[in-house]
Design an enzyme around this catalytic site. Structure first.
Site, PDB file in Angstrom:
ATOM      1  N   ASP A 122     -21.986  19.001  -5.268  1.00 41.87           N
ATOM      2  CA  ASP A 122     -20.581  18.929  -5.618  1.00 41.87           C
ATOM      3  C   ASP A 122     -20.310  17.607  -6.349  1.00 41.87           C
ATOM      4  O   ASP A 122     -21.063  17.228  -7.243  1.00 41.87           O
ATOM      5  CB  ASP A 122     -19.715  19.089  -4.353  1.00 41.87           C
ATOM      6  CG  ASP A 122     -18.243  19.309  -4.644  1.00 41.87           C
ATOM      7  OD1 ASP A 122     -17.862  20.449  -4.959  1.00 41.87           O
ATOM      8  OD2 ASP A 122     -17.471  18.331  -4.559  1.00 41.87           O
ATOM      9  N   TRP A 123     -19.252  16.873  -6.013  1.00 42.02           N
ATOM     10  CA  TRP A 123     -18.973  15.595  -6.661  1.00 42.02           C
ATOM     11  C   TRP A 123     -20.090  14.582  -6.443  1.00 42.02           C
ATOM     12  O   TRP A 123     -20.251  13.645  -7.243  1.00 42.02           O
ATOM     13  CB  TRP A 123     -17.643  15.024  -6.166  1.00 42.02           C
ATOM     14  CG  TRP A 123     -16.512  15.400  -7.064  1.00 42.02           C
ATOM     15  CD1 TRP A 123     -15.607  16.410  -6.877  1.00 42.02           C
ATOM     16  CD2 TRP A 123     -16.173  14.798  -8.309  1.00 42.02           C
ATOM     17  NE1 TRP A 123     -14.734  16.468  -7.931  1.00 42.02           N
ATOM     18  CE2 TRP A 123     -15.054  15.483  -8.822  1.00 42.02           C
ATOM     19  CE3 TRP A 123     -16.702  13.744  -9.060  1.00 42.02           C
ATOM     20  CZ2 TRP A 123     -14.449  15.151 -10.035  1.00 42.02           C
ATOM     21  CZ3 TRP A 123     -16.101  13.417 -10.261  1.00 42.02           C
ATOM     22  CH2 TRP A 123     -14.994  14.109 -10.733  1.00 42.02           C
ATOM     23  N   TRP A 163      -9.920  27.528  -7.957  1.00 43.61           N
ATOM     24  CA  TRP A 163      -9.972  26.505  -6.915  1.00 43.61           C
ATOM     25  C   TRP A 163      -9.019  25.354  -7.245  1.00 43.61           C
ATOM     26  O   TRP A 163      -8.289  24.862  -6.380  1.00 43.61           O
ATOM     27  CB  TRP A 163     -11.398  26.014  -6.744  1.00 43.61           C
ATOM     28  CG  TRP A 163     -11.535  24.671  -6.075  1.00 43.61           C
ATOM     29  CD1 TRP A 163     -12.160  23.581  -6.571  1.00 43.61           C
ATOM     30  CD2 TRP A 163     -11.073  24.302  -4.772  1.00 43.61           C
ATOM     31  NE1 TRP A 163     -12.088  22.535  -5.686  1.00 43.61           N
ATOM     32  CE2 TRP A 163     -11.425  22.954  -4.569  1.00 43.61           C
ATOM     33  CE3 TRP A 163     -10.360  24.970  -3.776  1.00 43.61           C
ATOM     34  CZ2 TRP A 163     -11.098  22.255  -3.404  1.00 43.61           C
ATOM     35  CZ3 TRP A 163     -10.039  24.278  -2.609  1.00 43.61           C
ATOM     36  CH2 TRP A 163     -10.406  22.947  -2.425  1.00 43.61           C
ATOM     37  N   ASP A 249     -22.143  30.870  -3.099  1.00 41.60           N
ATOM     38  CA  ASP A 249     -21.115  29.960  -3.600  1.00 41.60           C
ATOM     39  C   ASP A 249     -20.238  30.693  -4.620  1.00 41.60           C
ATOM     40  O   ASP A 249     -20.735  31.141  -5.655  1.00 41.60           O
ATOM     41  CB  ASP A 249     -21.784  28.744  -4.245  1.00 41.60           C
ATOM     42  CG  ASP A 249     -20.807  27.658  -4.651  1.00 41.60           C
ATOM     43  OD1 ASP A 249     -19.597  27.947  -4.765  1.00 41.60           O
ATOM     44  OD2 ASP A 249     -21.252  26.507  -4.847  1.00 41.60           O
ATOM     45  N   HIS A 278     -21.008  27.115  -0.757  1.00 35.85           N
ATOM     46  CA  HIS A 278     -20.940  25.902  -1.560  1.00 35.85           C
ATOM     47  C   HIS A 278     -21.491  24.692  -0.818  1.00 35.85           C
ATOM     48  O   HIS A 278     -22.159  23.840  -1.415  1.00 35.85           O
ATOM     49  CB  HIS A 278     -19.482  25.654  -1.972  1.00 35.85           C
ATOM     50  CG  HIS A 278     -19.309  24.470  -2.858  1.00 35.85           C
ATOM     51  ND1 HIS A 278     -19.834  24.412  -4.128  1.00 35.85           N
ATOM     52  CD2 HIS A 278     -18.665  23.289  -2.654  1.00 35.85           C
ATOM     53  CE1 HIS A 278     -19.520  23.239  -4.688  1.00 35.85           C
ATOM     54  NE2 HIS A 278     -18.816  22.546  -3.811  1.00 35.85           N
TER      55      HIS A 278
END
Length: 298
Positions: A122-123, A163, A249, A278
């Site tokens: 993710d980030w 999202w 995901d 995810h």
């Protein structure tokens, strides 16, 4: 000085599967007055595993991978500003790509991390994948999961746009409920632990802001440095790589991660975990063991 909140320590007491002692730095150049938290576990005579989380998670996400990595090396798992036990600037506008990237670069320098295996999702990947080119001598390996390059030169896709819209409509996002929907294997107590850093919506500026920061155009903040990073991984990366993909995901698909793989020089075919969503680290122990085995066999 940046106005920030600090989550009370008692919010972190007794979290399931998270017995780790906190560590802090308040001296990062350019971040004076802000305290960043990180886990520091394992042994000092092995490689370093730098484990970077995304949104709305924090270092709790790595509790299942950490013990595996700690058997062979040192595990550093920071909480980004605005998340976990790190200080939380109250102004949404403080949160920028460069603000967070700079903090991670400063922490790596402050701890003088070497022989690093970058572990990201993710980030943690959008930011983390831009770090090694700034100090390639520090990094040896990569474990990458459900993330991408934030290059601004392609559509974000309907899943991510949905999202973003949902997150925008939820200024006081119910993090426990979100984590339970995204990761049904979590117990109620585990899902609640993800929400522990956020006593009320004042603490959630980072949670609100992060989806808005993903570059959606060429001149967006972070896009140019991400394109440079994508080129660097494709052309200059000399280390070992391992990719694991959560097949369930709804935002970042297996096909999307295959696209990421093509830009990472020498990255083998990914380990696909069909039931994982995810937050792939919730299936993390076997992934961590598979990565270590692949590195040892290479």
């Amino acid at each position: 000085m940046i106005e920030a909140l600090r989550t009370p320590d008692e919010r972190f007491e007794g979290l399931p599967g998270y017995p780790f002692a906190p560590h802090y730095r308040e001296d990062l150049p350019g971040y004076e007055g802000l305290r960043i938290h990180y886990l520091d576990e394992g042994r000092s005579d092995g490689p370093v595993f730098l484990c970077l989380h995304g949104q709305p998670s924090w270092s709790y996400l790595y509790r299942k991978m950490l013990p595996v990595f700690a058997e062979v090396g040192r595990v550093i798992a920071p909480d980004l500003f605005g998340f976990g036990r790190s200080d939380k600037p109250v102004d949404d506008q403080v949160y920028t790509f460069d603000f967070h990237r700079g903090a991670l670069l400063a922490l790596v320098e402050a701890l003088d991390l070497r022989r690093v295996t970058l572990v990201c999702q993710d980030w943690g990947g959008l930011l983390g994948l831009t770090l090694p080119m700034a100090a390639p001598e520090r990094y040896e390996r990569l474990i990458v999961m459900n993330t991408g390059f934030a290059t601004g030169d392609r559509p974000l896709g309907p899943g991510f746009e949905a999202w973003k819209a949902y997150n925008r409509s939820q200024p006081d996002l119910d993090i426990q409920a979100l984590m339970q929907r995204a990761t049904p294997i979590l117990s109620d107590a585990e899902a609640a632990a993800y929400a522990a850093p956020y006593p009320d919506m004042r603490y959630k500026a980072g949670v609100r802001r992060f989806p808005e920061l993903v570059p959606d155009r060429l001149d967006a903040s972070g896009a140019e440095i991400s394109r440079q990073a994508r080129d660097w991984w494709s052309r200059d990366w000399q280390g070992q790589s391992f990719m694991a993909v959560g097949g369930a995901d709804p935002v970042i698909s297996v096909d999307a991660m295959q696209g990421v793989r093509r830009y990472i020089r020498g990255c083998p075919e990914p380990m696909i975990v069909p039931e994982a969503g995810h937050f792939v680290q919730e299936w993390g122990a076997p992934i961590a063991r598979a990565a270590l085995a692949a590195f040892a066999a290479a």
